[in-house]
Design a protein around this motif. Sequence first.
Motif, PDB file in Angstrom:
ATOM      1  N   ARG A   1       0.842  -1.198   0.000  1.00 26.51           N
ATOM      2  CA  ARG A   1       0.000   0.000   0.000  1.00 26.51           C
ATOM      3  C   ARG A   1       0.877   1.247   0.000  1.00 26.51           C
ATOM      4  O   ARG A   1       0.588   2.255  -0.600  1.00 26.51           O
ATOM      5  CB  ARG A   1      -0.886  -0.029   1.245  1.00 26.51           C
ATOM      6  N   ARG A   2       1.983   1.159   0.753  1.00 27.68           N
ATOM      7  CA  ARG A   2       2.957   2.260   0.820  1.00 27.68           C
ATOM      8  C   ARG A   2       4.260   1.679   1.345  1.00 27.68           C
ATOM      9  O   ARG A   2       4.357   0.475   1.609  1.00 27.68           O
ATOM     10  CB  ARG A   2       2.449   3.385   1.729  1.00 27.68           C
ATOM     11  N   TYR A   3       5.241   2.543   1.521  1.00 32.34           N
ATOM     12  CA  TYR A   3       6.557   2.103   1.996  1.00 32.34           C
ATOM     13  C   TYR A   3       6.973   3.002   3.149  1.00 32.34           C
ATOM     14  O   TYR A   3       6.806   4.223   3.085  1.00 32.34           O
ATOM     15  CB  TYR A   3       7.604   2.201   0.871  1.00 32.34           C
ATOM     16  N   ALA A   4       7.489   2.374   4.205  1.00 27.45           N
ATOM     17  CA  ALA A   4       8.021   3.157   5.328  1.00 27.45           C
ATOM     18  C   ALA A   4       9.544   3.091   5.246  1.00 27.45           C
ATOM     19  O   ALA A   4      10.107   2.086   4.816  1.00 27.45           O
ATOM     20  CB  ALA A   4       7.548   2.562   6.642  1.00 27.45           C
ATOM     21  N   GLU A   5      10.185   4.165   5.659  1.00 28.14           N
ATOM     22  CA  GLU A   5      11.646   4.140   5.739  1.00 28.14           C
ATOM     23  C   GLU A   5      11.995   4.012   7.204  1.00 28.14           C
ATOM     24  O   GLU A   5      11.411   4.678   8.057  1.00 28.14           O
ATOM     25  CB  GLU A   5      12.222   5.437   5.172  1.00 28.14           C
ATOM     26  N   ARG A   6      12.956   3.164   7.496  1.00 28.56           N
ATOM     27  CA  ARG A   6      13.331   2.984   8.905  1.00 28.56           C
ATOM     28  C   ARG A   6      13.766   4.310   9.502  1.00 28.56           C
ATOM     29  O   ARG A   6      13.582   4.573  10.674  1.00 28.56           O
ATOM     30  CB  ARG A   6      14.463   1.959   9.021  1.00 28.56           C
TER      31      ARG A   6
ATOM     32  N   GLY B   1      15.048  -3.020  15.395  1.00 28.36           N
ATOM     33  CA  GLY B   1      16.350  -2.744  16.025  1.00 28.36           C
ATOM     34  C   GLY B   1      17.455  -2.929  15.013  1.00 28.36           C
ATOM     35  O   GLY B   1      17.373  -3.777  14.142  1.00 28.36           O
ATOM     36  N   ALA B   2      18.532  -2.125  15.083  1.00 25.05           N
ATOM     37  CA  ALA B   2      19.651  -2.255  14.134  1.00 25.05           C
ATOM     38  C   ALA B   2      20.708  -3.179  14.721  1.00 25.05           C
ATOM     39  O   ALA B   2      21.386  -2.832  15.674  1.00 25.05           O
ATOM     40  CB  ALA B   2      20.233  -0.880  13.851  1.00 25.05           C
ATOM     41  N   ASP B   3      20.805  -4.388  14.119  1.00 24.63           N
ATOM     42  CA  ASP B   3      21.821  -5.334  14.604  1.00 24.63           C
ATOM     43  C   ASP B   3      23.123  -5.183  13.821  1.00 24.63           C
ATOM     44  O   ASP B   3      24.084  -5.880  14.063  1.00 24.63           O
ATOM     45  CB  ASP B   3      21.341  -6.787  14.406  1.00 24.63           C
ATOM     46  N   ALA B   4      23.119  -4.314  12.804  1.00 27.84           N
ATOM     47  CA  ALA B   4      24.255  -4.268  11.883  1.00 27.84           C
ATOM     48  C   ALA B   4      25.544  -3.922  12.606  1.00 27.84           C
ATOM     49  O   ALA B   4      25.577  -3.059  13.480  1.00 27.84           O
ATOM     50  CB  ALA B   4      23.978  -3.229  10.818  1.00 27.84           C
ATOM     51  N   SER B   5      26.627  -4.623  12.241  1.00 29.79           N
ATOM     52  CA  SER B   5      27.892  -4.451  12.962  1.00 29.79           C
ATOM     53  C   SER B   5      28.706  -3.278  12.438  1.00 29.79           C
ATOM     54  O   SER B   5      29.396  -2.615  13.186  1.00 29.79           O
ATOM     55  CB  SER B   5      28.709  -5.738  12.878  1.00 29.79           C
ATOM     56  N   ASP B   6      28.664  -3.008  11.123  1.00 30.45           N
ATOM     57  CA  ASP B   6      29.472  -1.878  10.651  1.00 30.45           C
ATOM     58  C   ASP B   6      28.578  -0.740  10.177  1.00 30.45           C
ATOM     59  O   ASP B   6      27.389  -0.909   9.954  1.00 30.45           O
ATOM     60  CB  ASP B   6      30.422  -2.327   9.531  1.00 30.45           C
ATOM     61  N   ARG B   7      29.202   0.431  10.006  1.00 34.02           N
ATOM     62  CA  ARG B   7      28.437   1.642   9.730  1.00 34.02           C
ATOM     63  C   ARG B   7      27.672   1.556   8.401  1.00 34.02           C
ATOM     64  O   ARG B   7      26.524   1.957   8.311  1.00 34.02           O
ATOM     65  CB  ARG B   7      29.385   2.850   9.714  1.00 34.02           C
ATOM     66  N   ASP B   8      28.318   1.014   7.322  1.00 32.07           N
ATOM     67  CA  ASP B   8      27.654   0.945   6.010  1.00 32.07           C
ATOM     68  C   ASP B   8      26.389   0.099   6.087  1.00 32.07           C
ATOM     69  O   ASP B   8      25.345   0.462   5.552  1.00 32.07           O
ATOM     70  CB  ASP B   8      28.596   0.332   4.961  1.00 32.07           C
ATOM     71  N   ALA B   9      26.535  -1.047   6.763  1.00 30.96           N
ATOM     72  CA  ALA B   9      25.374  -1.931   6.884  1.00 30.96           C
ATOM     73  C   ALA B   9      24.271  -1.234   7.676  1.00 30.96           C
ATOM     74  O   ALA B   9      23.084  -1.337   7.349  1.00 30.96           O
ATOM     75  CB  ALA B   9      25.775  -3.225   7.572  1.00 30.96           C
ATOM     76  N   ALA B  10      24.682  -0.485   8.724  1.00 28.34           N
ATOM     77  CA  ALA B  10      23.695   0.231   9.548  1.00 28.34           C
ATOM     78  C   ALA B  10      22.975   1.290   8.716  1.00 28.34           C
ATOM     79  O   ALA B  10      21.758   1.468   8.813  1.00 28.34           O
ATOM     80  CB  ALA B  10      24.377   0.887  10.742  1.00 28.34           C
ATOM     81  N   THR B  11      23.735   1.981   7.838  1.00 27.01           N
ATOM     82  CA  THR B  11      23.127   3.014   6.990  1.00 27.01           C
ATOM     83  C   THR B  11      22.142   2.367   6.016  1.00 27.01           C
ATOM     84  O   THR B  11      21.030   2.859   5.820  1.00 27.01           O
ATOM     85  CB  THR B  11      24.232   3.766   6.200  1.00 27.01           C
ATOM     86  N   ALA B  12      22.587   1.250   5.413  1.00 28.03           N
ATOM     87  CA  ALA B  12      21.713   0.545   4.467  1.00 28.03           C
ATOM     88  C   ALA B  12      20.426   0.113   5.166  1.00 28.03           C
ATOM     89  O   ALA B  12      19.325   0.241   4.620  1.00 28.03           O
ATOM     90  CB  ALA B  12      22.430  -0.662   3.889  1.00 28.03           C
ATOM     91  N   PHE B  13      20.578  -0.371   6.395  1.00 29.11           N
ATOM     92  CA  PHE B  13      19.424  -0.818   7.186  1.00 29.11           C
ATOM     93  C   PHE B  13      18.490   0.363   7.445  1.00 29.11           C
ATOM     94  O   PHE B  13      17.273   0.276   7.276  1.00 29.11           O
ATOM     95  CB  PHE B  13      19.935  -1.411   8.506  1.00 29.11           C
ATOM     96  N   ALA B  14      19.072   1.509   7.824  1.00 27.94           N
ATOM     97  CA  ALA B  14      18.266   2.690   8.171  1.00 27.94           C
ATOM     98  C   ALA B  14      17.511   3.226   6.958  1.00 27.94           C
ATOM     99  O   ALA B  14      16.397   3.714   7.075  1.00 27.94           O
ATOM    100  CB  ALA B  14      19.150   3.786   8.735  1.00 27.94           C
ATOM    101  N   ASN B  15      18.116   3.119   5.763  1.00 24.73           N
ATOM    102  CA  ASN B  15      17.489   3.681   4.567  1.00 24.73           C
ATOM    103  C   ASN B  15      16.622   2.683   3.804  1.00 24.73           C
ATOM    104  O   ASN B  15      16.080   2.997   2.763  1.00 24.73           O
ATOM    105  CB  ASN B  15      18.563   4.237   3.622  1.00 24.73           C
TER     106      ASN B  15
ATOM    107  N   ILE C   1       4.657  -1.819   3.196  1.00 23.47           N
ATOM    108  CA  ILE C   1       3.504  -1.987   4.101  1.00 23.47           C
ATOM    109  C   ILE C   1       2.357  -2.515   3.243  1.00 23.47           C
ATOM    110  O   ILE C   1       1.860  -1.827   2.352  1.00 23.47           O
ATOM    111  CB  ILE C   1       3.098  -0.641   4.757  1.00 23.47           C
ATOM    112  N   TYR C   2       1.949  -3.759   3.497  1.00 22.82           N
ATOM    113  CA  TYR C   2       0.938  -4.416   2.663  1.00 22.82           C
ATOM    114  C   TYR C   2      -0.468  -4.232   3.229  1.00 22.82           C
ATOM    115  O   TYR C   2      -0.640  -4.151   4.452  1.00 22.82           O
ATOM    116  CB  TYR C   2       1.229  -5.922   2.586  1.00 22.82           C
ATOM    117  N   PRO C   3      -1.485  -4.208   2.360  1.00 21.93           N
ATOM    118  CA  PRO C   3      -2.858  -4.302   2.871  1.00 21.93           C
ATOM    119  C   PRO C   3      -2.955  -5.622   3.641  1.00 21.93           C
ATOM    120  O   PRO C   3      -2.637  -6.681   3.098  1.00 21.93           O
ATOM    121  CB  PRO C   3      -3.710  -4.352   1.597  1.00 21.93           C
ATOM    122  N   ALA C   4      -3.333  -5.537   4.911  1.00 19.16           N
ATOM    123  CA  ALA C   4      -3.263  -6.720   5.775  1.00 19.16           C
ATOM    124  C   ALA C   4      -4.626  -6.994   6.400  1.00 19.16           C
ATOM    125  O   ALA C   4      -5.616  -6.349   6.082  1.00 19.16           O
ATOM    126  CB  ALA C   4      -2.202  -6.498   6.849  1.00 19.16           C
ATOM    127  N   CYS C   5      -4.664  -7.964   7.290  1.00 21.02           N
ATOM    128  CA  CYS C   5      -5.912  -8.289   7.990  1.00 21.02           C
ATOM    129  C   CYS C   5      -5.548  -8.688   9.418  1.00 21.02           C
ATOM    130  O   CYS C   5      -4.376  -8.821   9.763  1.00 21.02           O
ATOM    131  CB  CYS C   5      -6.654  -9.415   7.283  1.00 21.02           C
TER     132      CYS C   5
END
Length: 731
Positions: free
Chosen positions: A41-46, A142-156, A161-165
């Motif tokens: 339905r839409r997309y959320a950014e972390r 929660g961000a489990d990423a160990s290095d900064r690049d992975a953490a940035t990728a995770f955050a972005n 978000i799907y139509p759900a029930c």
Amino acid sequence: MEHVPALDEDLKKTLGPATAKVLAEQLGLHTALDLLHHYPRRYAERGELTSLAELADQIDEHVTVVAQVADARILTFNGGRGKRLEVTITDGSGRLQLVFFGAGVHKPHKELLPGSRAMFAGKVSKFNHKLQLAHPAYEPLGADASDRDAATAFANQLIPIYPACAKLESWKIAKCVDAVLPSAREAVDPLPPALREGRGLVPLTEALLKIHRPATKADIDDARQRLKWDEAFVLQVALARRRHADSQLPAVPRRPAPGGLLDSFDAKLPFTLTDGQVAVSKEIFDDLATSHPMHRLLQGEVGSGKTMVALRAMLAVVDSGGQAAMLAPTEVLAQQHHRSIVEMMGELAEGGMLGGSDQGTKVVLLTGSMGMPARRQALLDLVTGEAGIVIGTHALIEDKVQFHDLGLVVVDEQHRFGVEQRDALRSKGKQPPHLLVMTATPIPRTVAMTVFGDLETSVLDQLPAGRSPIATHVVPAKDKPHFLARAWERVREEVENGHQAYVVCPRIGDGEDEPKKKKAAEEDGDKRPPLAVLEIAEQLTRGPLAGLSVEVLHGRMDPADKDDVMRRFAAGEVKVLVATTVIEVGVNVPNSTVMVIMDADRFGVSQLHQLRGRVGRGSAPGLCLLVSEMHEASPARARLAAVAATLDGFELSRIDLEQRREGDVLGQAQSGVRSSLRMLAVIEDEEVIAQAREEATRVVAEDPALEGLPGLRTALDALLDTEREQYLEKG
């Protein structure tokens, strides 16, 4: 054993029976292909907090929000025996309370710490005038990423978000999609390669991967553009093929006879037809004169004279030796049409009767509630050809109804009839009769193209001379009760000046609808049940309209009583008619000058426009008063202000469609079938729909059987299963 392609495989195989059952029962998804077309339905950014401010409009709906925990506390009740966890979440636009009870409080209390972020899913409810989610499902982000690049990728990362029930939250659906996503590679592309390349659209496989797992916002745009084209093009090909098939059918050309019934009718008209009526009549007469069936949609403003245009078409067909049938959705409307057509025709409607014209024909009424002798006579008049014109309800469709030579079917208010009913009546002709579909709801061009794409369209947007303007005002009953008192004074003044009035209420109030309405009102703390015809009529006769003749009209009355009330109201004996929306379409009493619509905020924009079209139909100006208790700043009041500000039905229809959900635009709510449009927004995507119609018409003209386009044939079969075919024509 036959190999089942991965996309057509039942989801039980991939996801297990329990999950597959929920997806099938709750969301109508049965195969991997269905699930791939269940778009986010839409997309959320972390890294972004999504809006809680919109939840006020989504009471009782399942929502998914991404938000941060502001605080969490455990409260006790019942002398310390009961525990309740209250968590407040925020997203910058608003705050929302989550509540957990009993043994279920400990896990969330540990996991939902202030400052942490999560996805929450649940049903929005109201408690003590505050919005809340009770026992929501949640997924910590929660961000489990160990290095900064992975953490940035995770955050972005973009979170779909799907139509759900209730039984399957958005993130669980995302995991189901992950399981079937590899099979997207097998998706058969319905678009001809030249079309896809010419329009710069990505291949279908790429679009499906990008819509579900986008790396960037540009990916989402690419996918959406492509998937919109799929929907628009496949739908338009379906409609183009129907138009093409209809153009191959034989029909009897129907031309009016010079100096015949139509000429006699035109000669006795006490007014001149509008330019619009003349132009549209010419389009219809040209269609009727061809040897394949006419398929035309006649849409127009309330009071633009559609019935006159339809009657002239019917007279032209009778002139040529055929018969015409008009199908109306309600008995009140069928009786009203019959009465007004007989009045307009005068002695021409009494063919074969004493005092009738030699050129005349018989005009009969056929409804389910008619007495046996009248019904038997009507059926006899139809089968012998004595009656050139019949006006009726669903009763016309019954097997025992036979025509001598049915040449034209006029369907009034198309959206009330399904394809079976339209076809059942058309099948009563020796050859396919011509078809004219009327709607009094002005429809923006694109919606007409999408819903009625198998029909040529004529528009009447000019009001006949002598029609009076209708002034519309909002009456804020709660803020300014003296305005409502003044409204009833205005009704009394109009009646004292020799005119009549309508009072419209959303509910009957006869007990049958009470428990449901009362329960809904109790659940929705702030709202009372909608006002009812029977209650308001009693209040008015005892109070502000005492001494005036006030009668009620609603759909559950005995048909004979309904007809009696309408007859006496039309004759001017009844001064004030308190009614439900049964008077919405086709009721024509030129002496009615004022309409008061109670709880006007409970009606849609187009419906209000339809209703007010019942006044100002004579030489005296019309007045429509929209009574509402809603707050001035509410969206409901903004809707009423829009209705008060313009008499342009096409403009109002556009506002109405923009405010409603997409599924409703194509009648999804009415037909109970899920919309085949999952990506296309009819109003926003006008250009895509128009371009797709051109491409589809060209493709079908070159290859009607689509032999060279197997991918397109497959997509059409998927779109036009029985339910969809019905849905498509219902509109």
